[in-house]
Design a protein around this motif. Structure first.
Motif, PDB file in Angstrom:
ATOM      1  N   ASN A 163      33.674  40.257  48.225  1.00 15.51           N
ATOM      2  CA  ASN A 163      34.253  40.254  46.885  1.00 15.51           C
ATOM      3  C   ASN A 163      34.197  41.625  46.218  1.00 15.51           C
ATOM      4  OD1 ASN A 163      35.332  39.020  44.446  1.00 15.51           O
ATOM      5  ND2 ASN A 163      33.290  39.288  43.597  1.00 15.51           N
ATOM      6  N   THR A 164      33.016  42.262  46.247  1.00  8.98           N
ATOM      7  CA  THR A 164      32.853  43.531  45.521  1.00  8.98           C
ATOM      8  C   THR A 164      33.289  44.749  46.325  1.00  8.98           C
ATOM      9  OG1 THR A 164      30.592  43.880  46.323  1.00  8.98           O
ATOM     10  CG2 THR A 164      30.851  42.535  44.330  1.00  8.98           C
ATOM     11  N   GLY A 165      33.341  44.606  47.646  1.00  5.64           N
ATOM     12  CA  GLY A 165      33.673  45.760  48.492  1.00  5.64           C
ATOM     13  C   GLY A 165      32.491  46.685  48.713  1.00  5.64           C
ATOM     14  N   GLU A 166      31.337  46.321  48.167  1.00 13.22           N
ATOM     15  CA  GLU A 166      30.133  47.139  48.327  1.00 13.22           C
ATOM     16  C   GLU A 166      29.606  47.022  49.754  1.00 13.22           C
ATOM     17  OE1 GLU A 166      25.469  47.094  46.729  1.00 13.22           O
ATOM     18  OE2 GLU A 166      26.935  45.645  45.965  1.00 13.22           O
ATOM     19  N   VAL A 167      29.177  48.162  50.322  1.00 16.05           N
ATOM     20  CA  VAL A 167      28.538  48.129  51.639  1.00 16.05           C
ATOM     21  C   VAL A 167      27.087  47.691  51.442  1.00 16.05           C
ATOM     22  CG1 VAL A 167      27.842  49.459  53.658  1.00 16.05           C
ATOM     23  CG2 VAL A 167      30.063  49.896  52.595  1.00 16.05           C
ATOM     24  N   MET A 168      26.724  46.580  52.061  1.00 15.10           N
ATOM     25  CA  MET A 168      25.393  46.015  51.893  1.00 15.10           C
ATOM     26  C   MET A 168      24.598  46.143  53.192  1.00 15.10           C
ATOM     27  SD  MET A 168      26.132  42.527  49.748  1.00 15.10           S
ATOM     28  CE  MET A 168      24.375  42.252  49.527  1.00 15.10           C
ATOM     29  N   ARG A 169      23.292  46.366  53.072  1.00 13.03           N
ATOM     30  CA  ARG A 169      22.411  46.348  54.236  1.00 13.03           C
ATOM     31  C   ARG A 169      21.210  45.468  53.883  1.00 13.03           C
ATOM     32  NH1 ARG A 169      18.094  48.776  57.046  1.00 13.03           N
ATOM     33  NH2 ARG A 169      18.548  49.092  59.276  1.00 13.03           N
ATOM     34  N   VAL A 170      21.067  44.380  54.604  1.00 10.62           N
ATOM     35  CA  VAL A 170      19.945  43.472  54.352  1.00 10.62           C
ATOM     36  C   VAL A 170      18.987  43.538  55.537  1.00 10.62           C
ATOM     37  CG1 VAL A 170      21.068  41.874  52.762  1.00 10.62           C
ATOM     38  CG2 VAL A 170      21.377  41.566  55.212  1.00 10.62           C
ATOM     39  N   GLU A 171      17.698  43.384  55.235  1.00  5.06           N
ATOM     40  CA  GLU A 171      16.673  43.437  56.273  1.00  5.06           C
ATOM     41  C   GLU A 171      15.827  42.174  56.218  1.00  5.06           C
ATOM     42  OE1 GLU A 171      14.360  46.970  55.962  1.00  5.06           O
ATOM     43  OE2 GLU A 171      16.091  48.328  56.121  1.00  5.06           O
TER      44      GLU A 171
ATOM     45  N   TYR B 170      18.744  36.564  50.406  1.00  7.13           N
ATOM     46  CA  TYR B 170      19.755  37.065  49.450  1.00  7.13           C
ATOM     47  C   TYR B 170      20.782  35.962  49.243  1.00  7.13           C
ATOM     48  CZ  TYR B 170      23.641  39.489  47.298  1.00  7.13           C
ATOM     49  OH  TYR B 170      24.643  39.837  46.430  1.00  7.13           O
ATOM     50  N   GLU B 171      21.261  35.847  48.010  1.00  2.00           N
ATOM     51  CA  GLU B 171      22.299  34.850  47.747  1.00  2.00           C
ATOM     52  C   GLU B 171      23.095  35.242  46.512  1.00  2.00           C
ATOM     53  OE1 GLU B 171      22.802  29.987  47.245  1.00  2.00           O
ATOM     54  OE2 GLU B 171      20.807  30.897  47.201  1.00  2.00           O
ATOM     55  N   ASP B 172      24.406  35.014  46.579  1.00  2.00           N
ATOM     56  CA  ASP B 172      25.253  35.112  45.393  1.00  2.00           C
ATOM     57  C   ASP B 172      26.322  34.024  45.512  1.00  2.00           C
ATOM     58  OD1 ASP B 172      27.326  36.097  47.076  1.00  2.00           O
ATOM     59  OD2 ASP B 172      26.770  38.185  46.696  1.00  2.00           O
ATOM     60  N   ASP B 173      27.389  34.109  44.718  1.00  2.00           N
ATOM     61  CA  ASP B 173      28.400  33.047  44.721  1.00  2.00           C
ATOM     62  C   ASP B 173      29.255  33.032  45.985  1.00  2.00           C
ATOM     63  OD1 ASP B 173      27.551  32.201  42.263  1.00  2.00           O
ATOM     64  OD2 ASP B 173      29.054  33.350  41.146  1.00  2.00           O
TER      65      ASP B 173
ATOM     66  N   ARG C 199      35.662  29.960  51.445  1.00  2.00           N
ATOM     67  CA  ARG C 199      36.529  30.172  52.606  1.00  2.00           C
ATOM     68  C   ARG C 199      37.047  31.609  52.666  1.00  2.00           C
ATOM     69  NH1 ARG C 199      38.165  26.519  55.928  1.00  2.00           N
ATOM     70  NH2 ARG C 199      37.634  24.810  54.523  1.00  2.00           N
ATOM     71  N   SER C 200      37.334  32.191  51.490  1.00  2.00           N
ATOM     72  CA  SER C 200      37.826  33.572  51.455  1.00  2.00           C
ATOM     73  C   SER C 200      36.764  34.532  51.986  1.00  2.00           C
ATOM     74  CB  SER C 200      38.213  33.964  50.023  1.00  2.00           C
ATOM     75  OG  SER C 200      37.092  33.843  49.153  1.00  2.00           O
ATOM     76  N   ALA C 201      35.492  34.251  51.679  1.00  2.00           N
ATOM     77  CA  ALA C 201      34.392  35.094  52.167  1.00  2.00           C
ATOM     78  C   ALA C 201      34.265  34.969  53.678  1.00  2.00           C
ATOM     79  CB  ALA C 201      33.092  34.703  51.484  1.00  2.00           C
ATOM     80  N   LEU C 202      34.420  33.750  54.194  1.00  2.00           N
ATOM     81  CA  LEU C 202      34.333  33.532  55.638  1.00  2.00           C
ATOM     82  C   LEU C 202      35.432  34.311  56.365  1.00  2.00           C
ATOM     83  CD1 LEU C 202      32.859  31.922  57.892  1.00  2.00           C
ATOM     84  CD2 LEU C 202      34.646  30.178  57.635  1.00  2.00           C
ATOM     85  N   ARG C 203      36.638  34.269  55.832  1.00  2.28           N
ATOM     86  CA  ARG C 203      37.757  35.005  56.453  1.00  2.28           C
ATOM     87  C   ARG C 203      37.473  36.505  56.477  1.00  2.28           C
ATOM     88  NH1 ARG C 203      41.333  31.276  53.686  1.00  2.28           N
ATOM     89  NH2 ARG C 203      41.469  32.740  51.975  1.00  2.28           N
ATOM     90  N   SER C 204      36.984  37.039  55.352  1.00  2.00           N
ATOM     91  CA  SER C 204      36.709  38.474  55.251  1.00  2.00           C
ATOM     92  C   SER C 204      35.617  38.893  56.238  1.00  2.00           C
ATOM     93  CB  SER C 204      36.277  38.826  53.822  1.00  2.00           C
ATOM     94  OG  SER C 204      35.756  40.132  53.762  1.00  2.00           O
TER      95      SER C 204
END
Length: 320
Positions: free
Chosen positions: A291-299, A97-100, A157-162
């Protein structure tokens, strides 16, 4: 040094060629071009399908028109510039999976997340080589070298902090699959045992249960039983070094092919399955998108060696 410099050319996809991933198609079209260069021109948008940018996993359809840019194919001298190119290209195939903001990969067993300890190549170094234009790529968490499965990488960096905050606040759930010796008791749903880390002179980390250690907790659930082993789901509540490996050993059920905390006799019993690696796999991860606040589940699926091992063990599955 000789080079050839083909011009831009366009290819129309026939019905026979449909269904292929664009990266695989380009590898057959651009013979002699390093895989890393193929992924680079895809990422930079130099390859277009029907005049649009596409991702490496895009599957071609009949009638698609592909624009292939001029690619300089270096001969001889450049062919072996980096022996790591094959490893770098394999990392691209491992991205699930990948996004910005982030990237999730299914890390193969045997690959370190960081270079160091005598290793010049790790996942993060490979990703940076694969994405030379990426300004920011940092690991959100770690996996042991021999553990496979989900690894989360921040692209901002903002994603890493979150994501680090979610780890601290226990807002991220990690589920591992482990094959352990014997019959794991169904009533043992958690192991709480403090863990103390020691660094040996060689630099190796060895962890043991000790009253002087840090509080540690792992939740367990039986997934499947076999004659000599149990497949368990292990969900760490805390995130200590080697936590699952030491907690299963503490419970009397070490993980298969664990060269540090395992048991040679159990490994020998499994020799007929073809298993030759630690059977610990980070199978699922749940988190909130930064960023979106969506709860994600990756497998992340098991690799072929782990799947084959379970298939053979099922032939002697216990009932009840």
């Amino acid at each position: 040094m000789k080079t050839n410099t083909p011009a831009v050319h366009f290819i129309a996809i026939s019905a026979d060629e449909a269904g292929q991933r664009i990266d695989n198609f380009l590898r057959t079209q651009l013979k002699g071009v390093p895989k890393s260069m193929i992924y680079r021109i895809l990422r930079k948008g130099e390859v277009r399908v029907n005049k649009k940018r596409i991702k490496p996993e895009y599957k071609l359809e009949a009638g698609d028109e592909i624009r292939i840019p001029p690619v300089r194919v270096a001969e001889r001298e450049d062919d072996n510039v980096s022996p790591k190119l094959a490893k770098v290209a394999a990392l691209e195939a491992a991205i699930i999976y990948e996004d910005d903001y982030l990237l999730v990969m299914n890390k193969p067993s045997g690959t370190a997340v960081h270079g160091g300890s005598g290793l010049s190549f790790g996942v993060i170094e490979g990703l940076r080589a694969l994405r030379p234009d990426a300004r920011f790529l940092e690991l959100v968490h770690r996996l042991d070298r021999d553990t496979s499965g989900i690894l989360l990488v921040a692209k901002k960096r903002s994603a890493l902090r979150s994501l680090h905050e979610q780890l601290r606040e226990k807002g991220m759930q990690k589920d591992y699959l482990a094959l352990v010796r014997g019959q794991w008791p169904s009533h043992v749903k958690a192991v709480r045992a403090p863990l103390l880390k020691n660094i040996l002179q060689s630099g190796e980390r060895v962890v043991k249960v000790s009253s002087e250690g840090k509080p540690s907790e792992t939740l367990f659930k039986v997934e499947e039983r076999y004659a000599i082993a149990t497949l368990v789901k292990a969900s760490p509540v805390t995130g200590r070094t080697h936590q699952i490996r030491v907690h299963t050993l503490h419970a009397g059920h070490p993980i298969a092919f664990d060269d540090r905390y395992g048991e040679a006799e159990f490994d020998q019993q499994l020799s007929g399955t073809g298993l030759k690696r630690l059977f610990l796999h980070a199978a699922a991860l749940r988190f909130t998108h930064p960023n979106t606040g969506e709860v994600m589940r990756v497998e992340a699926p098991l690799d072929e060696q782990l799947k084959r091992c379970l298939t053979l063990l099922r032939k002697t599955t216990l009932t009840g």
